[in-house]
Each structure stands twice: as structure tokens, then as C-alpha cells.
Design an enzyme around this catalytic site. Structure first.
Site, PDB file in Angstrom:
ATOM      1  N   ASP A  32      -3.738  -3.775 -18.023  1.00 52.42           N
ATOM      2  CA  ASP A  32      -2.680  -2.752 -18.132  1.00 52.42           C
ATOM      3  C   ASP A  32      -2.693  -2.070 -19.501  1.00 52.42           C
ATOM      4  O   ASP A  32      -1.642  -1.931 -20.151  1.00 52.42           O
ATOM      5  CB  ASP A  32      -1.296  -3.392 -17.855  1.00 52.42           C
ATOM      6  CG  ASP A  32      -1.206  -3.974 -16.457  1.00 52.42           C
ATOM      7  OD1 ASP A  32      -1.823  -3.412 -15.539  1.00 52.42           O
ATOM      8  OD2 ASP A  32      -0.521  -4.995 -16.285  1.00 52.42           O
TER       9      ASP A  32
ATOM     10  N   LEU B 252      -7.969  -9.022 -11.398  1.00 56.31           N
ATOM     11  CA  LEU B 252      -8.564  -8.453 -12.603  1.00 56.31           C
ATOM     12  C   LEU B 252      -9.954  -7.939 -12.273  1.00 56.31           C
ATOM     13  O   LEU B 252     -10.683  -8.546 -11.484  1.00 56.31           O
ATOM     14  CB  LEU B 252      -8.680  -9.531 -13.688  1.00 56.31           C
ATOM     15  CG  LEU B 252      -7.360 -10.050 -14.258  1.00 56.31           C
ATOM     16  CD1 LEU B 252      -7.627 -11.224 -15.200  1.00 56.31           C
ATOM     17  CD2 LEU B 252      -6.627  -8.928 -14.989  1.00 56.31           C
TER      18      LEU B 252
ATOM     19  N   GLY C  55       0.783  -1.235   0.000  1.00 48.17           N
ATOM     20  CA  GLY C  55       0.000   0.000   0.000  1.00 48.17           C
ATOM     21  C   GLY C  55       0.810   1.277   0.000  1.00 48.17           C
ATOM     22  O   GLY C  55       0.310   2.331   0.405  1.00 48.17           O
TER      23      GLY C  55
ATOM     24  N   GLU D  25       6.744   6.371  -8.916  1.00 47.23           N
ATOM     25  CA  GLU D  25       5.318   6.031  -8.754  1.00 47.23           C
ATOM     26  C   GLU D  25       4.678   6.940  -7.717  1.00 47.23           C
ATOM     27  O   GLU D  25       3.557   7.439  -7.908  1.00 47.23           O
ATOM     28  CB  GLU D  25       5.153   4.567  -8.307  1.00 47.23           C
ATOM     29  CG  GLU D  25       5.579   3.540  -9.327  1.00 47.23           C
ATOM     30  CD  GLU D  25       5.257   2.114  -8.874  1.00 47.23           C
ATOM     31  OE1 GLU D  25       4.204   1.906  -8.253  1.00 47.23           O
ATOM     32  OE2 GLU D  25       6.066   1.209  -9.143  1.00 47.23           O
TER      33      GLU D  25
ATOM     34  N   HIS E 165       1.193   1.202 -12.890  1.00 49.63           N
ATOM     35  CA  HIS E 165       1.901  -0.002 -13.326  1.00 49.63           C
ATOM     36  C   HIS E 165       3.390   0.312 -13.431  1.00 49.63           C
ATOM     37  O   HIS E 165       3.761   1.352 -13.975  1.00 49.63           O
ATOM     38  CB  HIS E 165       1.353  -0.472 -14.676  1.00 49.63           C
ATOM     39  CG  HIS E 165       1.976  -1.744 -15.132  1.00 49.63           C
ATOM     40  ND1 HIS E 165       1.647  -2.967 -14.575  1.00 49.63           N
ATOM     41  CD2 HIS E 165       2.939  -1.993 -16.047  1.00 49.63           C
ATOM     42  CE1 HIS E 165       2.377  -3.907 -15.151  1.00 49.63           C
ATOM     43  NE2 HIS E 165       3.175  -3.345 -16.047  1.00 49.63           N
TER      44      HIS E 165
END
Ligand code: GAR
Length: 203
Positions: free
Chosen positions: A146, A93, A12, A175, A110
Site C-alpha cells: 500500500d 502480496l 468484486g 472507491e 485502498h
């Protein structure tokens, strides 16, 4: 005010980056209204609990299908009036129903420069392929893995004797910058999606 939900499966750290950006006032007029995990022991879920955020473990083994599972989460998110869903290391998914319900309102991060290296272990894929540059991508989620319209990307150099850990750490630093930035742009209504293209209003 925009209501944000975060879906996660693990550590997280991207969730924390978004949370901290709201707390610090980098993202204004937004709040995290729900944190959902498919893993009971996800450290990210504990982080949410510790801050008294509404947090939910939804157990996949209690549902007969992906759609049934996602319907449970959709119901939670609707009850919370969610505007934006942030996938932050959510390793499941999404069903077509979920994607349709929150069309152009689901973001994912990603750890590669998509469309290169989709799927699992993107940093390892990049290292083994021998690319000299990789990075990270924030994109809207569509029905392919993705794949959806790209919002922001950041490149990261790969050096000669890097390990997967080295590359992952270097990418993760970026990120934690681009995900909060993408959320801020959404919250400020600066993103417009046209087919695959996301235009950003920097005015
Ligand atoms: C991040 O590196 C994220 O890009 C990746 O999982 C990690 C989650 O870390 N996501 C994917 O690979 C999705 N295909 P975090 O739990 O510390 O945010």
C-alpha cells in the site's frame, strides 16, 4: 485499445464499477481481457463468468512459492496482451517479479488516505485511531505494501457514532468513483509517473 486484467479475492464491487464504466462508455478503448482470483468462490469471479469474461481461479496451494504462483498469473496476463492490471480487493502480496513485469502498470485501491492506515482493516484502523477524515486511494503498486505513487484520493468524513460498517460503506461509494476515473486516465495516457509523483494531464 487497452487490455485490462482484474485480480480479486472477494465481492468484486470495484471490479463491477470498472466493468460498468466500460459498458457505459465512461471508459472507452478498453476491455477487460482477464479476471483472476486466488479464491475459487469469489463472487467477483462469478460475476466475470456470468458475463463470459475470461476468468481464472489460480489455486495458491498448488504452488511452492509466491514467485511460482505469480509466474503462472504473469503467463496468463502476457498471453492476453495485458496493458493494465487492476487489483480490486486482491488480498495477496505480489512478488517482486510481478511488480517488475508490470512496472507502473498495476493499480490498487485502498480504503484509507494513504500513507495512513496501510494493511488490513483500514477502515477499522481509522475509526479506532479517532481520525475525523479518512477516505480512499488509488495508487500504482510498488514492492512495498500500500505504498506506491498516488494517482487519486477522495476524503470521507467520519462521524461521531459511526460503525466500521458505516465508514466502509461511505468510503466504498467513493472507491467506485475514483477507481474507474483512474483507469480512464490511464487508458487515455494521461498519467505520468516521476519517482513518487503521478502527474495528470487534464488538457
Ligand atoms: C475495498 O474496500 C478495497 O478498497 C479493499 O478491499 C475492498 C474490496 O471490495 N482493499 C484493500 O483493503 C487492499 N489493501 P470489493 O471486492 O467489493 O472491490
Amino acid at each position: 485499445m487497452k487490455n485490462i486484467a482484474v485480480l480479486l479475492s472477494g465481492r468484486g464491487s470495484n471490479f463491477k464499477a470498472i466493468y460498468n464504466s466500460i459498458e457505459a462508455g465512461y471508459i472507452v478503448n478498453a476491455r477487460i481481457k482477464a479476471v483472476v482470483s486466488n479464491k475459487a468462490e469469489a463472487p467477483g469471479l462469478q460475476f466475470a463468468k456470468d458475463r463470459c469474461l475470461s476468468s481464472y481461479f489460480v489455486n495458491p496451494s498448488e504452488f511452492e512459492s509466491r514467485t511460482a504462483y505469480d509466474t503462472e498469473i504473469i503467463d496468463i496476463l502476457k498471453s492476453k496482451g495485458i496493458d493494465l492490471v487492476c487489483l480490486a480487493g486482491y488480498m495477496r502480496l505480489l512478488s517482486a517479479k510481478f511488480v517488475d513485469t508490470f512496472k507502473n502498470r498495476i493499480m490498487n485501491i485502498h480504503p484509507s488516505l494513504l500513507p495512513a492506515f496501510p494493511g488490513l482493516n483500514a477502515q477499522k484502523q481509522a475509526l479506532e485511531y479517532g481520525v475525523k477524515i479518512s477516505g480512499c486511494t488509488v495508487h500504482f503498486v510498488d514492492k512495498e505494501l500500500d505504498h506506491g505513487p498516488i494517482i487519486l484520493q477522495k476524503a470521507v468524513e467520519i462521524k461521531g457514532n459511526d460503525t466500521v460498517k458505516d465508514v466502509s460503506e461511505r468510503i466504498l461509494i467513493e472507491e467506485h468513483k475514483i477507481y474507474p476515473e483512474a483507469v480512464r486516465l490511464f487508458v487515455e495516457n494521461r498519467l505520468t509517473v516521476n519517482n513518487r509523483k503521478v502527474s495528470i494531464d487534464y488538457s
